[in-house]
Design a protein around this motif. Structure first.
Motif, PDB file in Angstrom:
ATOM      1  N   ARG A 130      -4.918  -1.342  -3.802  1.00  0.00           N
ATOM      2  CA  ARG A 130      -4.902  -0.916  -2.331  1.00  0.00           C
ATOM      3  C   ARG A 130      -6.347  -1.333  -1.885  1.00  0.00           C
ATOM      4  O   ARG A 130      -6.071  -1.734  -0.660  1.00  0.00           O
ATOM      5  N   SER A 133     -10.102   5.129   0.363  1.00  0.00           N
ATOM      6  CA  SER A 133      -9.849   4.398  -1.031  1.00  0.00           C
ATOM      7  C   SER A 133     -10.794   4.957  -2.096  1.00  0.00           C
ATOM      8  O   SER A 133     -11.853   5.301  -1.835  1.00  0.00           O
ATOM      9  N   THR A 139      -5.628  -4.968  -0.769  1.00  0.00           N
ATOM     10  CA  THR A 139      -4.570  -4.994   0.487  1.00  0.00           C
ATOM     11  C   THR A 139      -5.296  -4.709   1.762  1.00  0.00           C
ATOM     12  O   THR A 139      -4.877  -5.078   2.741  1.00  0.00           O
ATOM     13  N   ILE A 155      -7.451   2.908   5.363  1.00  0.00           N
ATOM     14  CA  ILE A 155      -7.137   2.629   3.900  1.00  0.00           C
ATOM     15  C   ILE A 155      -8.474   2.641   3.193  1.00  0.00           C
ATOM     16  O   ILE A 155      -8.647   3.406   2.168  1.00  0.00           O
ATOM     17  N   HIS A 183       0.756  -1.220   0.132  1.00  0.00           N
ATOM     18  CA  HIS A 183       0.061  -0.025  -0.236  1.00  0.00           C
ATOM     19  C   HIS A 183       0.918   1.297   0.021  1.00  0.00           C
ATOM     20  O   HIS A 183       0.572   2.179  -0.614  1.00  0.00           O
ATOM     21  N   THR A 184       1.792   1.450   1.038  1.00  0.00           N
ATOM     22  CA  THR A 184       2.938   2.529   1.098  1.00  0.00           C
ATOM     23  C   THR A 184       3.555   2.766  -0.306  1.00  0.00           C
ATOM     24  O   THR A 184       3.695   3.814  -0.737  1.00  0.00           O
ATOM     25  N   ARG A 199       0.651   4.171  -2.815  1.00  0.00           N
ATOM     26  CA  ARG A 199       0.134   5.403  -2.375  1.00  0.00           C
ATOM     27  C   ARG A 199       1.163   6.470  -2.465  1.00  0.00           C
ATOM     28  O   ARG A 199       0.909   7.741  -2.534  1.00  0.00           O
ATOM     29  N   GLU A 246      -4.009   0.047  -9.507  1.00  0.00           N
ATOM     30  CA  GLU A 246      -3.503   0.518  -8.410  1.00  0.00           C
ATOM     31  C   GLU A 246      -4.789   0.579  -7.186  1.00  0.00           C
ATOM     32  O   GLU A 246      -4.478   0.270  -6.408  1.00  0.00           O
ATOM     33  N   ARG A 247      -5.846   1.036  -7.441  1.00  0.00           N
ATOM     34  CA  ARG A 247      -6.873   1.394  -6.664  1.00  0.00           C
ATOM     35  C   ARG A 247      -7.281  -0.177  -6.343  1.00  0.00           C
ATOM     36  O   ARG A 247      -7.647  -0.258  -5.268  1.00  0.00           O
TER      37      ARG A 247
END
Length: 206
Positions: free
Chosen positions: A177, A94, A180, A90, A29-30, A33, A173-174
């Protein structure tokens, strides 16, 4: 030196590090993001936490420290609650497309996530002692096993961060995330239920 035991340790550490867990989820995630810098700062926190757990295992093995059986359970419970709160954060943000003022990554977050990671606690308390006879000298064994852990931890998570940043398409990416965060929340719920049950059972027996 017991090369077969050393080989088993290498395999065990690699499998532990690549198996999905709270640390992998946080780093993923880090990296997505916040980018490389904050991901590596988070990695530094998780690595330090691993060294603290390793030092704790060494102190227990050497007989210097004795801990209450419920101590690790309470730490895992606190970690599960922390992980759950982070996952909810998160999920809440999101899809907004905005950077939040309270970012879930960072050195402290990485440290707290790893120090209470049930997978790492189990490894260092239950399995790490099995590999100490890798040499005939206790201090030499600890130094060797610690060095191997540090190198593999840094290399594997670094490759993970670079791979996530370079090869994951922006359009996914979304989704990553979200997946995750859901995984982190599931781990947190399981951790709260399991450790809570252990604590209640101990209190009832006492």
């Amino acid at each position: 030196m017991a090369l077969s035991l050393l080989g088993s340790y290498l395999v065990a550490v690699i499998l532990l590090l690549i198996t999905p867990g709270p640390v992998i989820a946080l780093v993923t995630h880090t990296a997505l993001r916040e980018g490389y810098k904050r991901a590596f700062i988070t990695l530094a926190g998780t690595n330090l936490a691993s060294l603290v757990l390793l030092a704790m295992a060494v102190l227990i093995l050497s007989g210097i420290v004795e801990i209450h059986p419920l101590s690790l359970t309470c730490i895992s419970l606190a970690g599960a609650l922390f992980l759950g709160a982070m996952a909810i954060q998160i999920l809440t943000h999101s899809g907004t497309g905005e950077q939040t003022s309270t970012r879930p990554g960072g050195f402290i977050t990485g440290f707290l996530t790893a120090i209470a990671n049930p997978k790492d606690i189990l490894f260092f308390v239950a399995f790490f002692p099995l590999f100490v006879p890798v040499t005939h000298n206790f201090a030499h064994s600890i130094a060797l096993l610690t060095a191997i852990w540090i190198v593999l931890d840094l290399v594997i998570l670094t490759l993970w961060i670079v791979g996530i940043r370079r090869y994951v398409s922006v359009k996914y990416e979304r989704v990553i995330r979200f997946a995750t965060a859901v995984f982190m929340l599931a781990v947190a719920v399981y951790g709260v239920m399991w450790n809570g049950k252990e604590i209640l059972a101990a209190l009832s027996a006492g």
